[in-house]
Design a protein around this motif. Structure first.
Motif, PDB file in Angstrom:
ATOM      1  N   GLU C  15     -11.761 -26.139  -4.297  1.00  0.00           N
ATOM      2  CA  GLU C  15     -11.680 -26.105  -5.494  1.00  0.00           C
ATOM      3  C   GLU C  15     -12.787 -25.291  -6.106  1.00  0.00           C
ATOM      4  OE1 GLU C  15     -10.341 -30.792  -6.704  1.00  0.00           O
ATOM      5  OE2 GLU C  15     -12.307 -30.058  -7.074  1.00  0.00           O
ATOM      6  N   ALA C  16     -14.000 -24.905  -5.558  1.00  0.00           N
ATOM      7  CA  ALA C  16     -15.082 -24.144  -5.799  1.00  0.00           C
ATOM      8  C   ALA C  16     -14.668 -22.945  -5.512  1.00  0.00           C
ATOM      9  CB  ALA C  16     -16.269 -24.607  -5.221  1.00  0.00           C
ATOM     10  N   CYS C  17     -13.967 -22.566  -4.462  1.00  0.00           N
ATOM     11  CA  CYS C  17     -13.334 -21.233  -3.914  1.00  0.00           C
ATOM     12  C   CYS C  17     -12.357 -20.831  -5.183  1.00  0.00           C
ATOM     13  CB  CYS C  17     -12.859 -21.482  -2.812  1.00  0.00           C
ATOM     14  SG  CYS C  17     -11.989 -19.928  -2.025  1.00  0.00           S
ATOM     15  N   ASN C 149     -21.595 -25.345  -3.610  1.00  0.00           N
ATOM     16  CA  ASN C 149     -22.160 -24.361  -4.536  1.00  0.00           C
ATOM     17  C   ASN C 149     -22.301 -23.029  -4.015  1.00  0.00           C
ATOM     18  OD1 ASN C 149     -23.463 -24.199  -7.101  1.00  0.00           O
ATOM     19  ND2 ASN C 149     -25.270 -23.322  -6.055  1.00  0.00           N
ATOM     20  N   GLU C 150     -22.362 -22.982  -2.690  1.00  0.00           N
ATOM     21  CA  GLU C 150     -22.412 -21.524  -1.871  1.00  0.00           C
ATOM     22  C   GLU C 150     -20.946 -21.093  -1.893  1.00  0.00           C
ATOM     23  OE1 GLU C 150     -26.359 -22.081   0.961  1.00  0.00           O
ATOM     24  OE2 GLU C 150     -24.423 -21.919   1.594  1.00  0.00           O
ATOM     25  N   VAL C 151     -19.985 -22.092  -1.798  1.00  0.00           N
ATOM     26  CA  VAL C 151     -18.813 -21.521  -1.826  1.00  0.00           C
ATOM     27  C   VAL C 151     -18.306 -20.850  -3.009  1.00  0.00           C
ATOM     28  CG1 VAL C 151     -16.194 -22.200  -1.741  1.00  0.00           C
ATOM     29  CG2 VAL C 151     -17.803 -23.530  -0.128  1.00  0.00           C
ATOM     30  N   LEU C 152     -18.699 -21.406  -4.263  1.00  0.00           N
ATOM     31  CA  LEU C 152     -18.450 -20.897  -5.663  1.00  0.00           C
ATOM     32  C   LEU C 152     -19.017 -19.404  -5.505  1.00  0.00           C
ATOM     33  CD1 LEU C 152     -17.639 -21.588  -8.609  1.00  0.00           C
ATOM     34  CD2 LEU C 152     -19.945 -21.542  -8.998  1.00  0.00           C
ATOM     35  N   PHE C 153     -20.379 -19.158  -5.273  1.00  0.00           N
ATOM     36  CA  PHE C 153     -20.995 -18.027  -5.322  1.00  0.00           C
ATOM     37  C   PHE C 153     -20.745 -16.933  -4.213  1.00  0.00           C
ATOM     38  CE2 PHE C 153     -23.249 -20.718  -8.304  1.00  0.00           C
ATOM     39  CZ  PHE C 153     -23.500 -19.836  -9.347  1.00  0.00           C
ATOM     40  N   MET C 180     -15.345 -31.258   1.274  1.00  0.00           N
ATOM     41  CA  MET C 180     -16.584 -32.062   0.714  1.00  0.00           C
ATOM     42  C   MET C 180     -16.545 -31.766  -0.799  1.00  0.00           C
ATOM     43  SD  MET C 180     -20.047 -30.251   2.155  1.00  0.00           S
ATOM     44  CE  MET C 180     -20.628 -31.707   2.074  1.00  0.00           C
ATOM     45  N   ARG C 181     -17.078 -32.940  -1.403  1.00  0.00           N
ATOM     46  CA  ARG C 181     -17.385 -32.879  -3.011  1.00  0.00           C
ATOM     47  C   ARG C 181     -18.807 -32.840  -3.205  1.00  0.00           C
ATOM     48  NH1 ARG C 181     -13.192 -32.936  -6.054  1.00  0.00           N
ATOM     49  NH2 ARG C 181     -11.112 -33.470  -4.970  1.00  0.00           N
ATOM     50  N   GLU C 182     -19.304 -31.980  -4.232  1.00  0.00           N
ATOM     51  CA  GLU C 182     -20.802 -31.800  -4.295  1.00  0.00           C
ATOM     52  C   GLU C 182     -20.804 -31.292  -5.817  1.00  0.00           C
ATOM     53  OE1 GLU C 182     -23.565 -30.454  -0.626  1.00  0.00           O
ATOM     54  OE2 GLU C 182     -22.165 -28.972  -1.061  1.00  0.00           O
ATOM     55  N   LYS C 183     -22.039 -31.492  -6.212  1.00  0.00           N
ATOM     56  CA  LYS C 183     -22.190 -31.166  -7.732  1.00  0.00           C
ATOM     57  C   LYS C 183     -22.451 -29.791  -7.750  1.00  0.00           C
ATOM     58  CE  LYS C 183     -26.095 -31.868  -9.974  1.00  0.00           C
ATOM     59  NZ  LYS C 183     -27.366 -32.329 -10.514  1.00  0.00           N
ATOM     60  N   VAL C 184     -21.694 -29.175  -8.686  1.00  0.00           N
ATOM     61  CA  VAL C 184     -21.874 -27.738  -9.081  1.00  0.00           C
ATOM     62  C   VAL C 184     -22.034 -27.331 -10.453  1.00  0.00           C
ATOM     63  CG1 VAL C 184     -20.342 -25.553  -8.725  1.00  0.00           C
ATOM     64  CG2 VAL C 184     -20.281 -27.150  -6.995  1.00  0.00           C
ATOM     65  N   ARG C 185     -22.884 -26.450 -10.732  1.00  0.00           N
ATOM     66  CA  ARG C 185     -23.104 -25.927 -12.190  1.00  0.00           C
ATOM     67  C   ARG C 185     -22.169 -24.551 -12.162  1.00  0.00           C
ATOM     68  NH1 ARG C 185     -24.671 -22.933 -16.494  1.00  0.00           N
ATOM     69  NH2 ARG C 185     -25.556 -21.308 -15.236  1.00  0.00           N
ATOM     70  N   LEU C 186     -21.138 -24.666 -12.961  1.00  0.00           N
ATOM     71  CA  LEU C 186     -20.076 -23.445 -13.214  1.00  0.00           C
ATOM     72  C   LEU C 186     -20.730 -22.429 -14.089  1.00  0.00           C
ATOM     73  CD1 LEU C 186     -17.088 -25.457 -13.330  1.00  0.00           C
ATOM     74  CD2 LEU C 186     -17.222 -23.506 -11.703  1.00  0.00           C
ATOM     75  N   PRO C 187     -21.036 -21.058 -13.551  1.00  0.00           N
ATOM     76  CA  PRO C 187     -21.662 -20.235 -14.476  1.00  0.00           C
ATOM     77  C   PRO C 187     -20.789 -19.748 -15.666  1.00  0.00           C
ATOM     78  CG  PRO C 187     -20.760 -19.196 -12.424  1.00  0.00           C
ATOM     79  CD  PRO C 187     -20.616 -20.451 -12.327  1.00  0.00           C
ATOM     80  N   LEU C 188     -21.484 -19.711 -16.837  1.00  0.00           N
ATOM     81  CA  LEU C 188     -20.609 -18.923 -17.890  1.00  0.00           C
ATOM     82  C   LEU C 188     -20.064 -17.623 -17.517  1.00  0.00           C
ATOM     83  CD1 LEU C 188     -23.068 -19.947 -20.669  1.00  0.00           C
ATOM     84  CD2 LEU C 188     -20.761 -20.897 -20.337  1.00  0.00           C
TER      85      LEU C 188
END
Lengths: 275, 81, 383
Positions: C15-17, C149-153, C180-188
């Motif tokens: 999902e982060a991806c 979080n790294e997946v997102l960034f 896996m699920r982890e807490k992520v802060r989504l950037p604006l």
């Protein structure tokens, strides 16, 4: 206003690489004359091909062009059309390219009924690699990999495209040149997946293996083996062997893929998609 | 006959036939299927009109030429194919 | 998955991806269902049309890769996602994208292999496939996140790098990171740096689609914008037309490699854990880097001077940094969920300056911190 064909060519790439008398050049001419009749803007045309002799077509025309990988021209074209539905996307394939390695892509492009025109140059042989039989080589004919005669059944692309869901399906030949231009023009104008199979000549790889020594000889054979639907219907199965029925076989209106996807976008933007 | 680069131009009062000798590969299609037998082969097998006055400007040679090497025009300048 | 910005959310790697890709401006996805990457396709199918983007489920992996390339050429930032078996099928058109310098991102959520292998178990067996899977000399960029979080960034970075260097970028997840699920802060959205491909500054008549600028990267006109030119899988000249001129061939092949290598500093992302004064270094990536971080903590508790170099960029390989590390430490241990793939690159970079050992696991199970620590201790005793 009618233009010189050279307006559509990349002159610096000529003379082209095809052998003397090769039908690929005739097909290219027919495509360009159809485009000229329709007065399409060159900037709006994407012409995509796969691999094989006929796929070199895209290098010679002054459009947005792509000579992609073997059999894959249709999915590349699908990506372009989806990303920019305003573009007029023409896909040129050979018989092996379209119906062997690209067979799955062909039926699925038809199933989606996406607005592309597929032009299949059917010279019944793998020409570039030296004359191996293809899925469109008729049974009993010869290729370098069918030295004792081809035992495979050949596909009927018209029936295949029709069953798979295309909107427009036609078959022409490089001999019947004026009707061919009209068929291509109708295919270009069709909203949806349109298919024109063109019976073409490969005097070097197919002709020589099958007792036809020159391009004119091959064109005579194409002329004599092409029949209209009316004649075809009255032929026995035995008589149909080595004959081709030419003309228009399907011309229907149905929902086109990029238009359907535009509705998906509308629906998605209206609906609150919950967690 | 006039020459313009690699092109040879043959013309009478009603028709102008241009053959690009560099692009032509001498396949013989235009010679074989000309309904009026206007064209003949030169020593290299490439076409030239032997009977220009018989040309009806049907344009089949141009349409079937795999090499974009032959064109047929009316002399008024406009193409008639 | 209903909100797109500014929230803290519990997200799955896949999902982060999706979120990262959308934030980076991706507006096209084509794919084919395959475990453990299918949630990326599902997320894209749901979210892309809401942003006016396009989602396509193709007939196979090969077609997906082709469609992604086509869409990128027509101007949309494009991505696809798969796993090992599908990644193998994508290699054909990946080569086309590399040669034709088409920006796009390929996500490979690695699972056990070879063949159908272990569809639901993690592995890192595609590291070399990512580097050398397609034929011919070529460059590639591959990134490997180890947290959600790294997946997102790194997804955002992958998209940006693909645009900046006109090249496909591979994002190497593994089944653990993907699911896996982890807490992520989504950037604006305004916090996200967006890089777009360079556009030509010359007229269509003057435009040469494969003429590089100073950085080795040619500006790219999208189809439909008035620039008509040719793409081909054949080796081509600066116009894009096929060539057999040895000089033109040589300069193209070298350039598409050099443009990545010359910019390796900009492309390399690494993280150090407790490397100061370390005598033993772990080099790890992906989910194994998490265990390696745990192993470092355990080792430090025991008074062992162990640190970790976490590779976020795996290709091009950060040889310079690894070589520098080899001058500091006596031993480098490379734990991997394969029979030793990246360890080969580590050895090459180290060039004999310190001892390098591999720790492998290929049974579909994760490597634990304790295992890595035991390996380190075993090596210490050997000395």
């Amino acid at each position: 206003m009618k233009r010189d064909i050279e307006y559509y060519l990349r002159r610096e790439a000529f003379p082209h690489i095809w052998c003397a008398g090769c039908g690929n050049g005739i097909v290219l001419g027919a495509i360009l004359r159809a485009i000229d009749d329709l007065q399409w803007d060159k900037n709006e045309i994407a012409m995509i091909s796969g691999i094989g002799c006929s796929s070199r077509i895209t290098g010679y025309v002054d459009f947005c062009t792509m000579n992609t990988t073997h059999g894959r021209a249709l999915p590349f074209a699908t990506g372009i059309k989806m990303a920019n539905p305003e573009m007029k996307v023409i896909v040129v394939m050979g018989d092996g390219d379209c119906s062997a390695i690209g067979g799955n892509h062909f039926i699925h492009a038809a199933r989606r009924n996406i607005d592309l025109t597929a032009i299949i140059v059917n010279n019944m042989i793998y020409g570039m690699t030296g004359g191996q039989y293809s899925p469109l080589t008729p049974s009993g004919r010869f290729g370098t990999t069918a030295p004792y005669g081809n035992i495979d059944q050949s596909f009927d692309l018209v029936k295949l495209a029709t069953a798979a869901g295309a909107s427009y399906v036609a078959r022409g030949t490089v001999y019947h040149i004026r009707p061919l231009i009209s068929l291509i023009k109708k295919a270009f104008n069709k909203k949806g997946f349109s298919v024109v199979e063109i019976i073409s000549d490969c005097p070097i790889s197919y002709g020589k293996m099958n007792r036809m020594q020159s391009a004119p000889e091959m064109l005579k054979w194409i002329r004599d083996s092409a029949v209209s639907s009316k004649v075809w219907e009255n032929l026995s199965e035995e008589e149909k062997k080595d004959k081709y029925v030419i003309g228009e076989f399907l011309d229907v209106e149905k929902p086109e893929y990029t238009e359907l996807y535009a509705m998906v976008v509308e629906r998605a933007q209206k609906l609150e998609v919950g967690k | 006959m006039e020459k313009e680069g690699s092109k040879e131009i043959y013309q009478n009062n009603s028709v102008k036939i241009t053959v690009d000798k560099e692009w032509c590969k001498a396949c013989g299609i235009c010679l074989e299927f000309c309904p009026q037998k206007v064209l003949a082969a030169d020593e290299g097998g490439k076409p030239y009109p032997v009977n220009l006055s018989a040309c009806t400007r049907c344009g089949l040679c141009e349409l079937r030429c795999p090499d974009f090497a032959i064109t047929v025009e009316g002399v008024e300048g406009k193409k008639d194919v | 998955m209903s909100k797109l910005k500014g929230d803290i959310e519990l997200l799955q790697g896949n999902e982060a991806c999706v979120r990262g890709a959308l934030l980076a401006g991706v507006r096209f996805f084509a794919g084919y269902p395959i475990t453990p990457s299918s949630e990326i396709a599902e997320g894209m199918a749901r979210l892309l049309p809401r942003l006016g983007g396009k989602f396509l489920q193709m007939e196979d992996e090969i077609a997906s890769m082709a469609a992604v390339i086509g869409a990128s050429i027509a101007g949309l930032k494009s991505i696809t996602a798969t796993s090992g078996p599908g990644f193998t099928l994508k290699q054909e058109n990946l080569g086309f994208a590399i040669l034709n310098e088409i920006p796009c991102v390929i996500v490979d959520a690695q699972r056990g292999g070879p063949s159908t292998g272990l569809p639901t178990a993690p592995a890192q067996g595609d590291m070399m496939q990512a580097r050398w899977g397609t034929h011919g000399d070529h460059s590639i960029i591959a990134l490997a996140p180890s947290t959600v979080n790294e997946v997102l960034f790194l997804t955002i970075r992958a998209v940006n790098l693909s645009e900046k260097y006109r090249t496909p970028v591979i994002l190497l997840l593994d089944e653990v990171i993907a699911h896996m699920r982890e807490k992520v802060r989504l950037p604006l959205p305004e916090e996200v740096e967006i890089i777009n491909r360079k556009k030509p500054t010359v007229s269509p008549e003057e435009y040469l689609p494969f003429k590089p600028e100073q950085d080795g990267v040619p500006p790219m006109a999208n189809f439909g914008e008035g620039y008509r030119y040719h793409f081909t899988g054949l080796i081509h000249n600066q116009k894009g037309l096929p060539t057999t001129d040895p000089q033109e061939i040589d300069s193209l092949i070298r350039r598409i490699n050099d443009k990545i290598q010359a910019n390796i500093k900009d492309i390399t992302f690494l993280e150090n854990y407790s490397l100061d004064e370390a005598r033993i270094a772990l080099v790890a990536y992906g989910s194994v880097a998490r265990a390696a971080e745990g192993a470092v903590k355990l080792a430090r508790e025991k008074g062992l001077k162990v640190g970790l170099l976490k590779l976020l960029t795996v290709w091009p390989f950060p040889s310079e940094e690894v070589n520098r590390l080899a001058q500091q430490v006596d031993l480098i241990v490379v734990p991997e969920m394969n029979l030793g793939q990246m360890v080969l690159a580590v050895e090459r970079a180290v060039g004999g300056k310190c001892k390098v050992v591999s720790y492998s696991r290929v049974d579909g199970e994760l490597i634990t911190p304790l295992e890595i620590l035991e390996k380190v201790e075993e090596e210490i005793i050997k000395k």
